[in-house]
Motif scaffolding. Structure first.
Motif, PDB file in Angstrom:
ATOM      1  N   SER A   1      12.013  11.055 -64.895  1.00  0.00           N
ATOM      2  CA  SER A   1      11.959  12.219 -64.000  1.00  0.00           C
ATOM      3  C   SER A   1      10.601  12.909 -64.087  1.00  0.00           C
ATOM      4  CB  SER A   1      13.074  13.198 -64.361  1.00  0.00           C
ATOM      5  OG  SER A   1      14.337  12.578 -64.252  1.00  0.00           O
ATOM      6  N   TYR A   2      10.077  13.078 -65.303  1.00  0.00           N
ATOM      7  CA  TYR A   2       8.776  13.746 -65.462  1.00  0.00           C
ATOM      8  C   TYR A   2       7.656  12.927 -64.830  1.00  0.00           C
ATOM      9  CZ  TYR A   2       4.631  15.795 -67.542  1.00  0.00           C
ATOM     10  OH  TYR A   2       3.395  16.369 -67.709  1.00  0.00           O
ATOM     11  N   LEU A   3       7.665  11.619 -65.071  1.00  0.00           N
ATOM     12  CA  LEU A   3       6.631  10.759 -64.490  1.00  0.00           C
ATOM     13  C   LEU A   3       6.702  10.794 -62.966  1.00  0.00           C
ATOM     14  CD1 LEU A   3       6.876   7.663 -66.884  1.00  0.00           C
ATOM     15  CD2 LEU A   3       5.105   9.423 -66.867  1.00  0.00           C
ATOM     16  N   SER A   4       7.908  10.782 -62.422  1.00  0.00           N
ATOM     17  CA  SER A   4       8.063  10.853 -60.964  1.00  0.00           C
ATOM     18  C   SER A   4       7.515  12.169 -60.428  1.00  0.00           C
ATOM     19  CB  SER A   4       9.545  10.702 -60.595  1.00  0.00           C
ATOM     20  OG  SER A   4      10.063   9.469 -61.059  1.00  0.00           O
ATOM     21  N   TYR A   5       7.791  13.259 -61.151  1.00  0.00           N
ATOM     22  CA  TYR A   5       7.281  14.573 -60.737  1.00  0.00           C
ATOM     23  C   TYR A   5       5.753  14.590 -60.725  1.00  0.00           C
ATOM     24  CZ  TYR A   5       5.972  19.480 -61.098  1.00  0.00           C
ATOM     25  OH  TYR A   5       5.373  20.698 -60.903  1.00  0.00           O
ATOM     26  N   SER A   6       5.147  14.003 -61.761  1.00  0.00           N
ATOM     27  CA  SER A   6       3.683  14.020 -61.844  1.00  0.00           C
ATOM     28  C   SER A   6       3.045  13.193 -60.733  1.00  0.00           C
ATOM     29  CB  SER A   6       3.229  13.490 -63.211  1.00  0.00           C
ATOM     30  OG  SER A   6       3.536  12.112 -63.358  1.00  0.00           O
TER      31      SER A   6
ATOM     32  N   LEU B   1       4.539  12.644 -57.641  1.00  0.00           N
ATOM     33  CA  LEU B   1       4.814  13.275 -56.360  1.00  0.00           C
ATOM     34  C   LEU B   1       4.064  14.595 -56.178  1.00  0.00           C
ATOM     35  CD1 LEU B   1       8.664  12.633 -56.113  1.00  0.00           C
ATOM     36  CD2 LEU B   1       6.865  11.568 -54.742  1.00  0.00           C
ATOM     37  N   ASN B   2       3.742  15.266 -57.265  1.00  0.00           N
ATOM     38  CA  ASN B   2       3.146  16.608 -57.166  1.00  0.00           C
ATOM     39  C   ASN B   2       1.640  16.565 -56.919  1.00  0.00           C
ATOM     40  OD1 ASN B   2       3.714  19.441 -57.257  1.00  0.00           O
ATOM     41  ND2 ASN B   2       2.601  19.530 -59.202  1.00  0.00           N
ATOM     42  N   TYR B   3       0.973  15.512 -57.342  1.00  0.00           N
ATOM     43  CA  TYR B   3      -0.489  15.442 -57.214  1.00  0.00           C
ATOM     44  C   TYR B   3      -0.888  14.098 -56.595  1.00  0.00           C
ATOM     45  CZ  TYR B   3      -0.403  19.339 -60.540  1.00  0.00           C
ATOM     46  OH  TYR B   3      -0.147  20.525 -61.172  1.00  0.00           O
ATOM     47  N   GLN B   4      -2.004  14.146 -55.895  1.00  0.00           N
ATOM     48  CA  GLN B   4      -2.588  12.899 -55.428  1.00  0.00           C
ATOM     49  C   GLN B   4      -3.867  12.616 -56.210  1.00  0.00           C
ATOM     50  OE1 GLN B   4      -4.422  12.917 -51.474  1.00  0.00           O
ATOM     51  NE2 GLN B   4      -3.777  15.042 -51.271  1.00  0.00           N
ATOM     52  N   VAL B   5      -4.279  11.370 -56.214  1.00  0.00           N
ATOM     53  CA  VAL B   5      -5.444  10.959 -56.989  1.00  0.00           C
ATOM     54  C   VAL B   5      -6.710  11.432 -56.282  1.00  0.00           C
ATOM     55  CG1 VAL B   5      -6.679   9.015 -58.000  1.00  0.00           C
ATOM     56  CG2 VAL B   5      -4.178   8.945 -57.811  1.00  0.00           C
ATOM     57  N   ILE B   6      -7.535  12.215 -57.018  1.00  0.00           N
ATOM     58  CA  ILE B   6      -8.786  12.732 -56.443  1.00  0.00           C
ATOM     59  C   ILE B   6      -9.897  11.704 -56.614  1.00  0.00           C
ATOM     60  CG2 ILE B   6     -10.527  14.556 -56.639  1.00  0.00           C
ATOM     61  CD1 ILE B   6      -8.236  16.444 -57.489  1.00  0.00           C
ATOM     62  N   GLY B   7      -9.987  11.077 -57.784  1.00  0.00           N
ATOM     63  CA  GLY B   7     -10.908   9.978 -57.986  1.00  0.00           C
ATOM     64  C   GLY B   7     -12.376  10.362 -58.082  1.00  0.00           C
ATOM     65  N   VAL B   8     -12.705  11.509 -58.739  1.00  0.00           N
ATOM     66  CA  VAL B   8     -14.090  11.966 -58.869  1.00  0.00           C
ATOM     67  C   VAL B   8     -14.492  11.938 -60.339  1.00  0.00           C
ATOM     68  CG1 VAL B   8     -15.668  13.902 -58.556  1.00  0.00           C
ATOM     69  CG2 VAL B   8     -13.948  13.394 -56.803  1.00  0.00           C
TER      70      VAL B   8
ATOM     71  N   GLU C   1      -4.644  18.829 -50.884  1.00  0.00           N
ATOM     72  CA  GLU C   1      -3.255  18.882 -50.408  1.00  0.00           C
ATOM     73  C   GLU C   1      -2.299  18.481 -51.534  1.00  0.00           C
ATOM     74  OE1 GLU C   1      -5.623  17.153 -49.044  1.00  0.00           O
ATOM     75  OE2 GLU C   1      -6.035  17.967 -47.052  1.00  0.00           O
ATOM     76  N   GLU C   2      -1.222  19.226 -51.629  1.00  0.00           N
ATOM     77  CA  GLU C   2      -0.229  18.908 -52.646  1.00  0.00           C
ATOM     78  C   GLU C   2       0.604  17.701 -52.217  1.00  0.00           C
ATOM     79  OE1 GLU C   2       2.200  22.232 -53.528  1.00  0.00           O
ATOM     80  OE2 GLU C   2       0.578  23.441 -54.376  1.00  0.00           O
ATOM     81  N   GLY C   3       1.060  17.010 -53.202  1.00  0.00           N
ATOM     82  CA  GLY C   3       1.943  15.872 -52.925  1.00  0.00           C
ATOM     83  C   GLY C   3       1.167  14.594 -52.631  1.00  0.00           C
ATOM     84  N   ILE C   4       1.897  13.504 -52.703  1.00  0.00           N
ATOM     85  CA  ILE C   4       1.323  12.174 -52.504  1.00  0.00           C
ATOM     86  C   ILE C   4       1.121  11.923 -51.018  1.00  0.00           C
ATOM     87  CG2 ILE C   4       3.573  11.056 -52.451  1.00  0.00           C
ATOM     88  CD1 ILE C   4       2.362   8.722 -53.936  1.00  0.00           C
ATOM     89  N   PRO C   5       0.001  11.326 -50.611  1.00  0.00           N
ATOM     90  CA  PRO C   5      -0.236  11.030 -49.186  1.00  0.00           C
ATOM     91  C   PRO C   5       0.804  10.060 -48.632  1.00  0.00           C
ATOM     92  CG  PRO C   5      -2.265  10.830 -50.450  1.00  0.00           C
ATOM     93  CD  PRO C   5      -1.160  10.973 -51.439  1.00  0.00           C
ATOM     94  N   THR C   6       1.089  10.187 -47.358  1.00  0.00           N
ATOM     95  CA  THR C   6       2.108   9.355 -46.724  1.00  0.00           C
ATOM     96  C   THR C   6       1.759   7.872 -46.786  1.00  0.00           C
ATOM     97  OG1 THR C   6       2.601  11.184 -45.220  1.00  0.00           O
ATOM     98  CG2 THR C   6       3.431   9.011 -44.600  1.00  0.00           C
ATOM     99  N   ASP C   7       0.461   7.570 -46.608  1.00  0.00           N
ATOM    100  CA  ASP C   7       0.063   6.159 -46.587  1.00  0.00           C
ATOM    101  C   ASP C   7       0.127   5.498 -47.962  1.00  0.00           C
ATOM    102  OD1 ASP C   7      -1.986   7.731 -47.534  1.00  0.00           O
ATOM    103  OD2 ASP C   7      -3.563   6.426 -46.754  1.00  0.00           O
ATOM    104  N   LYS C   8       0.326   6.295 -49.024  1.00  0.00           N
ATOM    105  CA  LYS C   8       0.386   5.727 -50.370  1.00  0.00           C
ATOM    106  C   LYS C   8       1.746   5.893 -51.033  1.00  0.00           C
ATOM    107  CE  LYS C   8      -4.548   6.215 -51.346  1.00  0.00           C
ATOM    108  NZ  LYS C   8      -5.572   6.724 -52.276  1.00  0.00           N
TER     109      LYS C   8
ATOM    110  N   SER D   1       4.510   4.439 -65.149  1.00  0.00           N
ATOM    111  CA  SER D   1       3.528   5.251 -65.874  1.00  0.00           C
ATOM    112  C   SER D   1       2.111   5.016 -65.377  1.00  0.00           C
ATOM    113  CB  SER D   1       3.595   4.946 -67.374  1.00  0.00           C
ATOM    114  OG  SER D   1       4.869   5.213 -67.892  1.00  0.00           O
ATOM    115  N   ALA D   2       1.844   3.811 -64.853  1.00  0.00           N
ATOM    116  CA  ALA D   2       0.491   3.498 -64.404  1.00  0.00           C
ATOM    117  C   ALA D   2       0.017   4.476 -63.339  1.00  0.00           C
ATOM    118  CB  ALA D   2       0.438   2.070 -63.878  1.00  0.00           C
ATOM    119  N   PHE D   3       0.902   4.926 -62.456  1.00  0.00           N
ATOM    120  CA  PHE D   3       0.510   5.816 -61.376  1.00  0.00           C
ATOM    121  C   PHE D   3       0.422   7.265 -61.863  1.00  0.00           C
ATOM    122  CE2 PHE D   3       2.428   2.094 -59.485  1.00  0.00           C
ATOM    123  CZ  PHE D   3       1.466   1.741 -58.553  1.00  0.00           C
ATOM    124  N   SER D   4       1.227   7.604 -62.876  1.00  0.00           N
ATOM    125  CA  SER D   4       1.066   8.915 -63.492  1.00  0.00           C
ATOM    126  C   SER D   4      -0.212   8.958 -64.322  1.00  0.00           C
ATOM    127  CB  SER D   4       2.279   9.241 -64.357  1.00  0.00           C
ATOM    128  OG  SER D   4       2.126  10.475 -65.007  1.00  0.00           O
TER     129      SER D   4
END
Length: 793
Positions: A19-24, A26-33, A108-115, A163-166
């Motif tokens: 549940s925690y990993l799923s929350y992390s 869904l709540n943020y998208q990867v900025i990648g900077v 923007e909060e949340g994961i992008p639709t295309d991902k 976990s890889a995506f979190s």
């Protein structure tokens, strides 16, 4: 109780972590900077990932002043990893030609639709699926220690994937979970294989190696967490690389061990197990290793990890199936078909692709060209199907060697069942054929009785071979039965091979020794055998019914009717012919071989005179046995009877009889007006043969007169000057002297027979046979597998 508590606590921890990993995610998208601190304490952007949110919004060289309204230096991800992640707002300064400008960006909060599919739906679906597998394994195999490691293996794959995506969002919990589970996946697999192979007396890896691997994981984890606890430092720049290197090396070692095990067991029953495991491992890990893991060690990413990780799901599915069903797919069968279709699909694929490229290379093409392409492809596929028919005949048997075995088996089985006369013989032939083709331990024959309502009422079976669980499964089955149908049973396979009214004959075949399932070709072969057997069962039941009718008819008439007698005599002659052929082809030939070897030994060896005399006695004895066997063959089936005709055959019979007896035979015959039928020739010959036997054994005669003529009937007259008999004791003497057979044979041909005899006055018989009977001619069966022309003495 304590074990249930542990399982409950462990399950809750998995749910909370998931549940925690799923929350992390869904709540943020990867900025990648990626940023670095300069001499003035400013954080300069050094790299922006093309796949993430920051690409195009933040440029290399931008100065990050604030993150979430706080100084950049206070941001956790910047301070620990020199990356910007998990941020909601970013303020930066960008130097342009007209001067420095300040920008404020909102993430923007949340994961992008295309991902959302690759970053969340697939990972969480995999986790749910593997968790379901784990629950099922625990419920079914909770007492099996191998089940514990299989559950850990499943959950470690699911958690590593999620976990890889979190971890990609630099969440500390996600990074720790990924580090632990990612490296434990191959180790849990090794321990599962160790426990699973115990039942076969095998070890996959040593316990010492497992201790080394666990120690290595602990050291790598300590090294990885130093990066989190102490902040970014060059000493930790190879932390992720070290973790990936451990994963690659352990999985390559697993593949190596599976190859070694397969080679060591390529000739026994564990061959399919290791081949099945090897293919599952290759399908699951090779795409990840070859397309992502190994290239990433060299700084290259050919395919994103989220795509290659999908193949990892093949591994738990393979081992879930293997562990729960205790059966494997027939890997050889699947591979042969796969390579065959890959081969024949190559040329049409190449041609169609070339045509598509050629047409699409033109900028301007009308609907006419599309129609032309359709017609061309349509013709290509048509020609391909014709070519496939040729390939099925010429090429497919090379990929599937069992095709020859199955065809040869059907040919052999069809010939052997042509000689079957009883159900026990049919079942014996069927059992021998199946055991010679399939790697099974045993088979059994069952009778399944169906009541008037269509329910399976009872099962008759050999309880030494078939267990009660299988019988209960058949009784509780609701399937409507038909010939060739396979029935679902807990162990092995059941197939319907025959029926009569409410009783079905069912063949049970045990599980294959190599633990593979029955493939399509094997099931098709068994279905064909079942249909062959059903025909034989039906014929055997018809024969049994016919014999019952014959017995009833005989009881009604207090004696058999002529057509019944003729049928019996024809069957008897067939058996005589078969017996004569068997004696000639086996016993007589063996005696001749030993006789020749004895003669050669006597000629080529120097031996004492007494031994030579003993050997000569044995040789003479062998000659006598050979002569007796030849005489027996001639009596059972007179050689060339049809070819010589009745007169020449009788003359030859008289010559042989006078050599063995002390009476003289006077044979008078008149030329025949018409040729006799085969049945009449044989009947006359047998009657004369029996009369001569009676004269030799019982009559004590010195002369015998035999007359044979043909006008409107066939007339056979016999007279001897022997001791005669009292016709008042006719019945008893008939049975003793063997003349009853003559009387019954005359009745079968609707003829007449008269006896005249007195004690001391000889014996006379007059037989008349009609040229044609009202019942017509009954042709004696001449089996194609027996040839009596070689019975010439």
């Amino acid at each position: 109780m304590l074990n249930k508590l542990r399982v409950t606590v462990f399950g809750l921890l998995i749910i909370v972590l998931t549940s925690y990993l799923s929350y992390s995610i869904l709540n943020y998208q990867v900025i990648g900077v990626t940023v670095s601190e300069d001499e003035m304490g400013q954080y300069i952007v050094t790299e922006v990932s093309e796949e993430d949110w920051g690409y195009g919004r933040i440029l290399v060289g931008d100065v990050i002043t604030k993150i979430d309204s706080q100084p950049t230096s206070s941001n956790f991800t910047v301070r620990k990893y020199s990356h910007i992640e998990a941020a909601s707002a970013i303020q930066l300064i960008r130097v342009e030609q007209d001067g420095a400008k300040q920008f404020s960006l909102s993430v923007e909060e949340g994961i992008p639709t295309d991902k959302v599919i690759f970053h969340f739906v697939l990972p969480i679906s995999a986790m749910i699926l593997l968790s379901g597998f784990s629950v099922l394994v625990y419920l079914k195999k909770k007492d099996d220690q191998a089940a514990d490691y299989l559950i850990l293996f499943f959950l470690s794959i699911g958690l590593a994937y999620l976990s890889a995506f979190s971890s990609g969002r630099l969440n500390p919990v996600g990074q720790l979970s990924l580090s632990v589970t990612f490296m434990l996946v191959p180790v849990f697999f090794m321990q599962f294989m160790n426990q699973y192979l115990k039942r076969y007396g095998e070890w996959f890896v040593s316990r010492g190696l497992l201790k080394v691997l666990y120690t290595s994981i602990a050291i790598i984890l300590f090294y990885l967490q130093g990066k989190v606890l102490t902040g970014y430092h060059p000493i930790y720049q190879y932390a992720s690389l070290l973790m990936m290197l451990f994963f690659v090396i352990t999985n390559v070692y697993i593949v190596y061990k599976l190859i070694r095990k397969y080679i060591n067991h390529r000739n026994d029953n564990l061959r399919s197990l290791f081949k099945f495991s090897l293919i599952g491992q290759a399908v699951g890990f090779l795409p990840f290793l070859l397309l992502y893991a190994i290239p990433s060690l060299m700084g290259v990413v050919l395919v994103p990890a989220e795509l290659t990780a999908i193949f990892l799901l093949a591994i738990p599915i393979v081992y879930m199936y293997m562990f729960m069903t205790k059966q494997l797919f027939d890997v050889d069968f699947l591979l042969n078909r796969f390579f065959y279709y890959v081969l024949i699909a190559f040329i049409p694929t190449l041609i169609i692709t070339g045509l598509a490229v050629l047409i699409m290379s033109h900028d301007n093409y009308s609907w006419v060209k599309w129609v032309q392409m359709f017609l061309t492809v349509y013709m290509m596929i048509t020609l391909f199907l014709f070519g496939k028919e040729f390939a099925d005949i010429r090429l497919r048997p090379r990929f599937n060697k069992d095709l020859y075995n199955f065809q040869g088996s059907l040919d052999r089985f069809s010939k052997r069942i042509s000689r079957v006369m009883k159900r026990a013989d049919l079942e014996k032939v069927l059992e021998q054929e199946i055991l010679s083709i399939l790697p099974v331990k045993q088979i059994a024959f069952l009778e399944l009785n169906i009541d008037k309502e269509g329910h399976h009422s009872s099962v008759n079976a050999n309880l030494e071979k078939v267990n009660l669980e299988l019988i209960e499964a058949l009784q509780t089955s609701t399937q409507r039965l038909s010939i060739g149908m396979t029935l679902s049973v807990p162990q092995g396979l059941c197939i319907v091979i025959g029926y009569k009214s409410s009783t079905y004959h069912v063949l049970w075949i045990d599980d294959k020794e190599n633990q593979t399932k029955f493939n399509v070709d094997e099931l098709g072969w068994l279905n064909t055998l079942a249909n062959y057997s059903a025909i034989v069962y039906e014929n055997l039941y018809l024969i049994e019914g016919l014999l019952s009718d014959l017995e009833l008819e005989i009881q009604k008439q207090k004696g058999a009717s002529p057509w019944v007698l003729r049928l019996i005599f024809n069957l008897s002659e067939n058996e005589r012919r078969r017996l004569a052929s068997d004696l000639h082809d086996s016993a007589l030939q063996d005696q001749l071989i030993w006789y020749r070897r004895l003669e050669e030994a006597m000629k080529s060896s120097i031996m004492p005179s007494d031994l030579y005399s003993e050997m000569d006695t044995i040789r003479e004895g062998l000659l006598d046995v050979i002569h007796q066997i030849r005489e027996t063959c001639n009596e059972l089936r007179p050689p060339l009877l049809k070819e010589m005709g009745i007169i020449e055959a009788l003359e030859r019979l008289f010559e042989e009889a006078q050599m063995r007896s002390n009476f003289a035979i006077d044979f008078k015959v008149k030329p025949f007006l018409e040729e006799l039928s085969d049945e009449q020739i044989l009947a006359v010959y047998r009657m004369v043969q029996e009369l001569l036997r009676n004269a030799s054994k019982h009559a004590g005669a010195s002369s015998v007169l035999i007359e044979l003529e043909q006008n409107d009937v066939i007339r056979l007259y016999y007279k001897d000057n022997g001791i005669g008999m009292d016709l008042r004791e006719f019945d008893n003497s008939f049975q003793h002297m063997g003349l009853a057979g003559i009387q019954e044979r005359v009745r079968s041909l609707e003829g007449d027979i008269y006896f005249r005899s007195e004690v001391g006055a000889g014996f006379e018989v007059l037989i008349t046979l009609p040229m044609e009977t009202e019942l017509g001619h009954i042709q004696m069966s001449e089996g194609g597998d027996v040839d009596d022309t070689n019975l010439v003495s």
